[in-house]
Design an enzyme around this catalytic site. Structure first.
Site, PDB file in Angstrom:
ATOM      1  N   TRP A   1       3.529   0.836   3.638  1.00 33.79           N
ATOM      2  CA  TRP A   1       2.263   0.093   3.705  1.00 33.79           C
ATOM      3  C   TRP A   1       1.482   0.419   4.972  1.00 33.79           C
ATOM      4  CZ3 TRP A   1       4.181  -5.408   1.774  1.00 33.79           C
ATOM      5  CH2 TRP A   1       4.603  -5.279   0.430  1.00 33.79           C
TER       6      TRP A   1
ATOM      7  N   GLU B   1       2.344  10.679  10.719  1.00 32.27           N
ATOM      8  CA  GLU B   1       1.399   9.942  11.570  1.00 32.27           C
ATOM      9  C   GLU B   1       2.030   9.631  12.919  1.00 32.27           C
ATOM     10  OE1 GLU B   1       0.506   7.009   8.587  1.00 32.27           O
ATOM     11  OE2 GLU B   1      -0.461   8.603   7.432  1.00 32.27           O
TER      12      GLU B   1
ATOM     13  N   GLU C   1       6.746  15.393   3.036  1.00 34.45           N
ATOM     14  CA  GLU C   1       5.359  14.919   2.994  1.00 34.45           C
ATOM     15  C   GLU C   1       4.460  15.966   3.638  1.00 34.45           C
ATOM     16  OE1 GLU C   1       5.237  10.333   2.544  1.00 34.45           O
ATOM     17  OE2 GLU C   1       4.988  10.860   4.626  1.00 34.45           O
TER      18      GLU C   1
ATOM     19  N   SER D   1      -0.368  11.412  -1.536  1.00 36.64           N
ATOM     20  CA  SER D   1      -1.287  11.097  -2.641  1.00 36.64           C
ATOM     21  C   SER D   1      -0.574  10.924  -3.985  1.00 36.64           C
ATOM     22  CB  SER D   1      -2.393  12.152  -2.732  1.00 36.64           C
ATOM     23  OG  SER D   1      -3.151  12.171  -1.543  1.00 36.64           O
TER      24      SER D   1
ATOM     25  N   GLY E   1       1.982   5.912  -0.106  1.00 35.20           N
ATOM     26  CA  GLY E   1       1.142   5.203   0.854  1.00 35.20           C
ATOM     27  C   GLY E   1       0.124   4.340   0.132  1.00 35.20           C
ATOM     28  N   GLY E   2      -1.108   4.829   0.056  1.00 34.92           N
ATOM     29  CA  GLY E   2      -2.229   4.051  -0.486  1.00 34.92           C
ATOM     30  C   GLY E   2      -1.950   3.346  -1.806  1.00 34.92           C
TER      31      GLY E   2
HETATM   32  P1  13P Z   1      -0.642   8.492   0.653  1.00 36.80           P
HETATM   33  O1  13P Z   1       0.180   8.165  -0.576  1.00 36.80           O
HETATM   34  O2  13P Z   1      -1.671   7.461   0.982  1.00 36.80           O
HETATM   35  O3  13P Z   1      -1.157   9.887   0.613  1.00 36.80           O
HETATM   36  O4  13P Z   1       0.390   8.428   1.900  1.00 36.80           O
HETATM   37  C1  13P Z   1       1.580   9.130   1.825  1.00 36.80           C
HETATM   38  C2  13P Z   1       2.434   8.740   2.969  1.00 36.80           C
HETATM   39  O5  13P Z   1       2.150   9.059   4.107  1.00 36.80           O
HETATM   40  C3  13P Z   1       3.603   7.904   2.693  1.00 36.80           C
HETATM   41  O6  13P Z   1       4.425   7.798   3.805  1.00 36.80           O
END
Ligand code: 13P
Length: 256
Positions: free
Chosen positions: A10, A99, A169, A215, A236-237
């Site tokens: 999240w 990140e 990732e 994604s 993520g999103g």
């Molecule tokens: P998204 O699914 O928003 O691209 O993010 C992926 C992610 O960084 C999960 O740790």
């Protein structure tokens, strides 16, 4: 053999109250799911309340944290220790997310320290690796991943390795709407499995779960999960909405 895992990261979204609503909504939608391990990784401030809900309502959801510091306690203002996470019944801890690497400067050496701290406190790390767009264009993907895997797993025994989950990732696919094709994702996860095999042995390579992240959405999860070396997803999103996250978790029903 390898139980599929769908984990929601999240990131820095949701207040503690919103996080509780989200997990409650999600729980109702996935209560019958048995053959997929479900993990939610809310911000630190929501761990306690979600941990309580999981325990009280006996949910089929595991709890994950997004990061950890490697010392048990001390003068480390702003940090959270593995002892604190374990006390909240955290099962999984994400380490080395891109990140953290790119915004906060986590090196492979730091990732290794975090990973060891997680294992030392009987939790399971989800180790993230992946190349940037530039590295992919320069055909350095394999070398970058190899360095990340070897250095992040330094001094981890094969016994400990049984508790490590790896997430591939690619940085260029995170939050961009660009997904690696299933073939690109499987190429990378297959390479990672081979690297684990060369560091440990073929048996460890066979049981190590390797997730794809970047994604992931309800409309691409099924084709990703069809690939032989992809054992799940780090989302993520699309994990911030109960309906879309539940659809991803129930990917086996897509198209039925
Ligand atoms: P998204 O699914 O928003 O691209 O993010 C992926 C992610 O960084 C999960 O740790």
């Amino acid at each position: 053999m390898r139980k599929p895992m769908i984990a929601g990261n999240w990131k820095m979204h949701k207040t503690a109250g919103q996080a509780v609503f989200l997990v409650q909504d999600l729980a109702g939608l996935v209560e019958r799911v048995k053959d997929v391990e479900i993990v939610v990784c809310p911000p630190y401030i929501a761990l306690k309340s979600i941990s309580t809900i999981i325990e009280m309502d006996k949910l089929n959801i595991c709890l994950g944290a997004q990061n950890v510091y490697w010392e048990e306690k001390g003068a480390f203002t702003g940090e959270i220790s593995p002892v604190m996470l374990k006390d909240l019944r955290v099962d999984y801890v994400i380490v080395g997310h891109s990140e953290r690497r790119h915004i906060f400067g986590d090196t492979n050496e730091i990732v290794n320290k975090r990973l060891k701290a997680v294992l030392a406190h009987d939790m399971k790390p989800i180790l993230c690796v992946g190349e940037t767009q530039e590295e992919r264009e320069e055909e350095k993907t394999f070398d970058i991943i190899k360095e990340q895997i070897f250095e992040s797993l330094a001094d981890i025994s094969s016994e400990e390795m049984e508790n490590v989950v790896i997430a591939y990732e690619p940085v260029w696919a995170i939050g961009t709407g660009l997904t690696a094709t299933p073939e690109q994702a499987n190429d990378a996860t297959r390479n990672i499995r081979a690297l684990v095999g060369s560091l440990y042995n073929p048996e460890i390579a066979m049981i190590t779960r390797i997730l794809y992240g970047g994604s992931v959405k309800p409309d691409n999860i099924a084709e990703l999960m069809d690939e032989p070396d992809i054992d799940g997803a780090l989302v993520g999103g699309a994990s911030l909405d109960a309906q879309s996250f539940a659809k991803i978790i129930k990917y086996q029903e897509i198209g039925e």
